[in-house]
Every structure is written in structure tokens, then in C-alpha cells.
Write a protein that holds these residues in place. Sequence first.
Motif, PDB file in Angstrom:
ATOM      1  N   LYS A 131       0.562  30.064  -7.257  1.00 53.00           N
ATOM      2  CA  LYS A 131       0.683  31.495  -7.522  1.00 53.00           C
ATOM      3  C   LYS A 131       2.378  31.206  -7.765  1.00 53.00           C
ATOM      4  O   LYS A 131       2.746  29.925  -8.052  1.00 53.00           O
ATOM      5  N   PRO A 132       3.195  32.104  -8.254  1.00 48.33           N
ATOM      6  CA  PRO A 132       4.352  31.904  -8.558  1.00 48.33           C
ATOM      7  C   PRO A 132       5.212  30.931  -7.635  1.00 48.33           C
ATOM      8  O   PRO A 132       5.222  31.461  -6.628  1.00 48.33           O
ATOM      9  N   GLY A 133       5.705  29.914  -8.060  1.00 49.67           N
ATOM     10  CA  GLY A 133       6.494  28.928  -7.165  1.00 49.67           C
ATOM     11  C   GLY A 133       5.650  27.885  -6.345  1.00 49.67           C
ATOM     12  O   GLY A 133       6.176  27.056  -5.873  1.00 49.67           O
ATOM     13  N   VAL A 134       4.230  28.166  -6.474  1.00 52.33           N
ATOM     14  CA  VAL A 134       3.228  27.134  -5.920  1.00 52.33           C
ATOM     15  C   VAL A 134       2.392  26.686  -7.090  1.00 52.33           C
ATOM     16  O   VAL A 134       1.640  27.514  -7.631  1.00 52.33           O
ATOM     17  N   ALA A 146       1.722  22.190  -1.516  1.00 53.46           N
ATOM     18  CA  ALA A 146       2.360  23.438  -1.994  1.00 53.46           C
ATOM     19  C   ALA A 146       3.850  23.478  -1.725  1.00 53.46           C
ATOM     20  O   ALA A 146       4.732  24.204  -2.238  1.00 53.46           O
ATOM     21  N   TYR A 147       3.988  22.911  -0.212  1.00 54.73           N
ATOM     22  CA  TYR A 147       5.564  23.020   0.234  1.00 54.73           C
ATOM     23  C   TYR A 147       5.920  21.628   0.723  1.00 54.73           C
ATOM     24  O   TYR A 147       5.298  20.934   1.110  1.00 54.73           O
ATOM     25  N   VAL A 148       7.360  21.508   0.424  1.00 53.72           N
ATOM     26  CA  VAL A 148       8.074  20.312   1.053  1.00 53.72           C
ATOM     27  C   VAL A 148       8.978  20.804   1.862  1.00 53.72           C
ATOM     28  O   VAL A 148       9.792  21.541   2.040  1.00 53.72           O
ATOM     29  N   PRO A 149       8.618  20.266   3.208  1.00 55.63           N
ATOM     30  CA  PRO A 149       9.556  21.075   4.282  1.00 55.63           C
ATOM     31  C   PRO A 149      10.967  20.520   4.155  1.00 55.63           C
ATOM     32  O   PRO A 149      11.333  19.423   3.681  1.00 55.63           O
ATOM     33  N   ASP A 150      11.797  21.411   4.500  1.00 57.61           N
ATOM     34  CA  ASP A 150      13.272  21.233   4.399  1.00 57.61           C
ATOM     35  C   ASP A 150      13.603  20.926   5.840  1.00 57.61           C
ATOM     36  O   ASP A 150      13.830  21.699   6.845  1.00 57.61           O
ATOM     37  N   GLY A 151      14.005  19.830   6.052  1.00 59.89           N
ATOM     38  CA  GLY A 151      14.507  19.167   7.396  1.00 59.89           C
ATOM     39  C   GLY A 151      15.938  19.696   7.964  1.00 59.89           C
ATOM     40  O   GLY A 151      16.114  20.321   9.050  1.00 59.89           O
ATOM     41  N   ALA A 152      16.697  20.258   6.970  1.00 65.95           N
ATOM     42  CA  ALA A 152      17.723  20.927   7.279  1.00 65.95           C
ATOM     43  C   ALA A 152      17.586  22.293   7.901  1.00 65.95           C
ATOM     44  O   ALA A 152      18.272  22.874   8.521  1.00 65.95           O
ATOM     45  N   ALA A 153      16.452  22.993   7.401  1.00 69.76           N
ATOM     46  CA  ALA A 153      15.991  24.176   7.783  1.00 69.76           C
ATOM     47  C   ALA A 153      15.096  24.069   9.320  1.00 69.76           C
ATOM     48  O   ALA A 153      14.456  24.842   9.495  1.00 69.76           O
ATOM     49  N   SER A 154      15.064  22.961   9.665  1.00 71.46           N
ATOM     50  CA  SER A 154      14.170  22.774  10.894  1.00 71.46           C
ATOM     51  C   SER A 154      12.659  22.612  10.762  1.00 71.46           C
ATOM     52  O   SER A 154      12.057  22.780  11.393  1.00 71.46           O
TER      53      SER A 154
END
Length: 194
Positions: A131-134, A146-154
Motif C-alpha cells: 500500500k502507499p508507504g509499504v 513492511a515495517y522497521v521498528p523504531d526503538g526510540a518510540a519503544s
Amino acid sequence: MEFDAEPWDYLAADEAIDIEHPLVQEHAARLRTGDDIAFAHAAFDYVRDEITHSLDARDPRVTWRASDVLREGTGLCYAKSHAYTALLRAAGIQAGLCYQRLRSGDGFVLHGLTAALIDDRWVRLDPRGNKPGVDVAFSPSEDRLAYVPDGAASESDSRTVYAFPHPAVLDVLKSATDCVGLCESGALPSSLTG
């Protein structure tokens, strides 16, 4: 990666990964072209592109069993991963399930994907649907998420490969009656700890 079961469990059936169901067997046979890599790629493309992501499609039907996902043509990320895992196992390819904990508004939500032993290497693949962005493609040699987790956002990325769907996920799906409502009400699982 870590594994929560014995190697043979990654080829086994259960209530959600129902590899012996005629529909799973039929799809696996139809998609089987060439070697294991070619099959894994064809099955990935099929689940990613031909099975709609329920929320993206605004489809209220709730699917959780692989055969139901293939029959209905829709499912959340978890259900699509169940279908991809079942197809791989039906073809004799070891596969399991992985989860990420991602931010969703003010809280978190689990995201489901598949890990598979392809060409003697475990890779994580995400058939959720583009989809848009993925924009996720198949790879036999490296993780494609599809997603790379952001450690700074927990946010977090579990490296455990589960042989069968985690109860935190399966219980929510089995008790739901409206997929869109499930997602929009914030009732999706937010962690694997209960």
C-alpha cells in the motif's frame, strides 16, 4: 533467530495452520513451479497480492485459519501470515510466525509476519500486502519487512520464530466478529505477554 519449538514443528499442522485442508493443498499444488525458492516466491506473491488486507480493503470478515483466508480472500497481517506459513509447510518448507510491536496512535499493536527456511537460511518475509508507504518484495536471502521498528518510540522486533500462532493473537481473532471494528476499536493485541 530463536525458535520456540522443535524443527519438525515448523512443518506441522494445527487449527490455524491447517496444511492438510484440501484448499491449502490445492493452492500449494497450483503454485508449485520449479524449486523451493520459486515456490516460496510464488506463494508469497499470491498471499501478498491476491489476499486483501482486511483493514486496507475495509472488509469486516474475520479470518484466522489458513484455509479460511484462502477461501475468503482476505485477512489481517496475522491471518495472511498463517496462510503463507501453511502454503510453505504444505510444500515441505519449514516456516513459522514472527511478531513486531509497533506504535499505533497512543498505544501499540502487534504486527504478524512469516519466517521461512529457504535455501538453508531463515528469512523473515511479510506478506501483509503493499500500500502507499509499504512495498515489500520476496527475498530468499534477507529479511524483507513492511515495517522497521523504531526503538526510540519503544517499538520492538521479536526475533523468535513461533511454530504456531501466539495465543495473544489467536484468541483475539477467534473471538472477533468484525475485523474493521476490531482494528478501529484498539482491540488488536499489543504485546505477546497477555
